[in-house]
Write an enzyme that holds these catalytic residues in place. Structure first.
Site, PDB file in Angstrom:
ATOM      1  N   THR A 274     -35.450  49.892  40.959  1.00  0.00           N
ATOM      2  CA  THR A 274     -36.791  50.231  40.481  1.00  0.00           C
ATOM      3  C   THR A 274     -36.977  51.738  40.567  1.00  0.00           C
ATOM      4  OG1 THR A 274     -37.734  48.106  41.172  1.00  0.00           O
ATOM      5  CG2 THR A 274     -39.271  49.915  40.822  1.00  0.00           C
ATOM      6  N   PHE A 276     -39.580  54.832  40.629  1.00  0.00           N
ATOM      7  CA  PHE A 276     -40.957  55.141  40.995  1.00  0.00           C
ATOM      8  C   PHE A 276     -41.274  56.579  40.608  1.00  0.00           C
ATOM      9  CE2 PHE A 276     -39.678  51.706  43.699  1.00  0.00           C
ATOM     10  CZ  PHE A 276     -40.819  50.963  43.971  1.00  0.00           C
TER      11      PHE A 276
END
Length: 391
Positions: A274, A276
Site C-alpha cells: 500500500t 501512502f
C-alpha cells in the site's frame, strides 16, 4: 456493516499455501503512554461533514449498530489494569482544543490503534505521536485546523487499486503532498486466546483485507463480514470475547488488543503493498539531488486527441509517467455534446497524474507551462522525494 457472501464451512478443509501457523501466543498488551499532561485528551466523536457520497441512503445492518453500541458502552478513555489506553479517534464534528506545541510531530491517520495506517505514519515519521481519526476527511481537517502537523493516508494498493475517496479529498482540501511511504501489508488471522482455527465460523475485517485473503478463507470455510478497519475488527473480537469469530489484521493489532495469532501471512499474494501520501499545510522545496515525483490534477475540453495532446507534453521532454487516474468532475458530471444532432452526453473528467521529475527541474516546469495552454484547470498537488523502500 456490509456483509460479504458467506462461504459454506467445510468440515476439515486442508490447509496449505504461504501462510504459517503460530504455536506460541502473542505477548501481553503493551502499555500505551498517555498524552503529555499539558495537552487535553482527544474527545471521541462521529463525523458530520460527510458529503453526498457518505449519505447515499444505505442502511447499516444490525451488526453495525451492535459494533457502534459496543464502543459507546466501552469508552476508549476507560483504562483498566488489563488493557492499554486507547484514545478515541478524532472526528470532524468536534476537535480537541489542543494544538501541536512542537514537542513531538503529531501525525494523523485514519483508523484505530493497530491499523496499517498507524504503521505507515510511524514509518514516515519515526518517533511521531500518531493520532487516530475516524474518517479520511477528519484527518485532512485535523491538519488544516493545526491540531496535527501531518497526515499519512493511503492512496493505492497493489492488489485493490486506488483509494478514490482520497483522490477526491485531495482536490477538496488545500493540503500539499510532501512525501510518500510504501508499506508491505502482512495479514494475520487473529482470535481470542484458547480459540482454535476449527472453532471459527466467521472472520471480520476491512473489505479489501477480506478480498486479499480470499483463497485462505475459502480453504478454511469461513464466512466473511466487513467492517471499516482491520484494527477495528480485532478490537471488536477482543472486547466481545468472541469464541467463534476471528479477525484479519496486523500482528501489531494482536499485541495491542491481546489476541492470539492463529496464522500469519494469509494474504493470497505476497506482493501486497500500500502506498501512502504524507500531507502537510505547506509544500516542501523540491530538489534535484535525489529522485523526485510530482503529482498534478487537470481537466480538459472534450475532443478527439485532447488527452493524447496533454500527455504528449511529458513524452516530448522524456518525462516518465508513473500513474494516471481519472475521476468524474463533481457537480457537473454530464455535459451535452456540441453536436446538437446526436443528442449525446458525456462525462467531464479530472485527470490525476504522477510523473518522475522534480518541480525544480526545468523539464517539469516547461511541461506544465505547455499543459496550461490548453488545460481548463491545472493544480500541482505536490513535488516530493520518491520512497524507494519496501517494508
Amino acid at each position: 456493516m456490509a456483509t460479504a457472501t458467506s462461504v459454506v464451512r467445510s468440515p476439515k478443509a486442508p490447509l496449505s499455501g504461504k501462510f504459517t501457523f503460530a504455536d506460541k501466543k502473542t505477548t501481553l498488551p503493551v502499555h500505551i503512554p498517555q498524552f503529555p499532561p499539558q495537552r487535553r485528551r482527544f474527545t471521541p466523536l462521529s463525523a458530520s461533514l460527510h458529503d453526498s457520497e457518505n449519505n447515499n441512503g444505505c442502511n447499516k445492518n444490525a451488526q453495525a449498530v451492535e459494533l457502534e453500541k459496543l464502543f459507546d458502552d466501552a469508552p476508549y478513555d476507560d483504562v483498566s489494569k488489563d488493557s492499554p489506553l486507547h484514545p478515541r479517534p478524532l472526528s470532524s464534528t468536534q476537535f480537541s482544543n489542543s494544538v501541536s506545541n512542537g514537542n513531538r510531530l503529531r501525525v494523523a491517520y485514519q483508523g484505530v490503534r493497530g491499523a496499517y495506517s498507524e504503521a505507515a505514519a510511524e514509518k514516515a515519521y519515526p518517533n511521531c505521536e500518531a493520532v487516530p481519526c475516524d474518517q479520511f476527511d477528519s484527518a485532512f481537517q485535523a491538519v488544516e485546523k493545526w491540531l496535527v502537523d501531518r497526515a499519512v493516508l493511503p492512496i493505492e494498493n497493489s492488489l485493490g487499486g486506488s483509494i478514490h475517496r482520497n483522490y477526491d479529498l485531495l482536490l477538496r482540501h488545500s493540503l500539499h503532498i510532501v512525501g510518500e511511504v510504501k508499506l508491505a501489508v502482512r495479514h494475520c488471522l487473529l482470535a481470542n486466546h484458547g480459540v482454535k482455527v476449527e472453532d471459527l465460523k466467521r472472520v471480520l475485517s476491512h473489505p479489501q483485507a477480506l478480498s486479499q485473503c480470499e483463497n485462505t478463507l475459502t480453504k478454511l470455510g469461513l464466512g466473511r463480514e466487513a467492517v471499516d478497519d482491520t484494527a477495528l475488527a480485532a478490537k471488536y473480537v477482543a472486547f466481545r470475547k468472541l469464541n467463534d469469530t476471528g479477525a484479519i489484521a496486523s500482528s501489531s493489532a494482536a499485541t495491542i488488543y491481546g489476541l492470539n495469532i492463529l496464522a500469519q501471512d494469509i494474504q493470497d499474494d505476497c506482493d501486497n503493498i500500500t502506498r501512502f501520501l504524507m500531507l502537510a499545510r505547506e509544500p516542501i522545496i523540491p530538489g534535484i539531488e535525489r529522485p523526485f515525483k510530482t503529482s498534478i490534477v487537470f481537466s480538459l475540453e472534450e475532443g478527439p486527441g485532447v488527452l493524447f495532446k496533454a500527455l504528449a507534453v511529458f513524452a516530448l521532454r522524456q518525462i516518465n509517467l508513473t500513474k494516471i487516474e481519472s475521476r468524474p468532475l463533481r457537480n457537473q458530471p454530464l455535459r451535452a455534446s456540441d453536436d446538437s444532432n446526436n443528442g449525446l452526453k458525456y462525462f467531464d473528467y479530472l485527470f490525476y497524474v504522477d510523473f518522475e521529475a522534480s518541480m525544480a527541474d526545468p523539464r517539469a516546469q516547461n511541461a506544465l507551462r505547455h499543459l496550461k495552454e490548453f488545460a481548463t484547470f491545472l493544480r500541482v498537488l505536490g513535488s516530493f522525494a520518491v520512497d524507494t523502500t519496501m517494508t
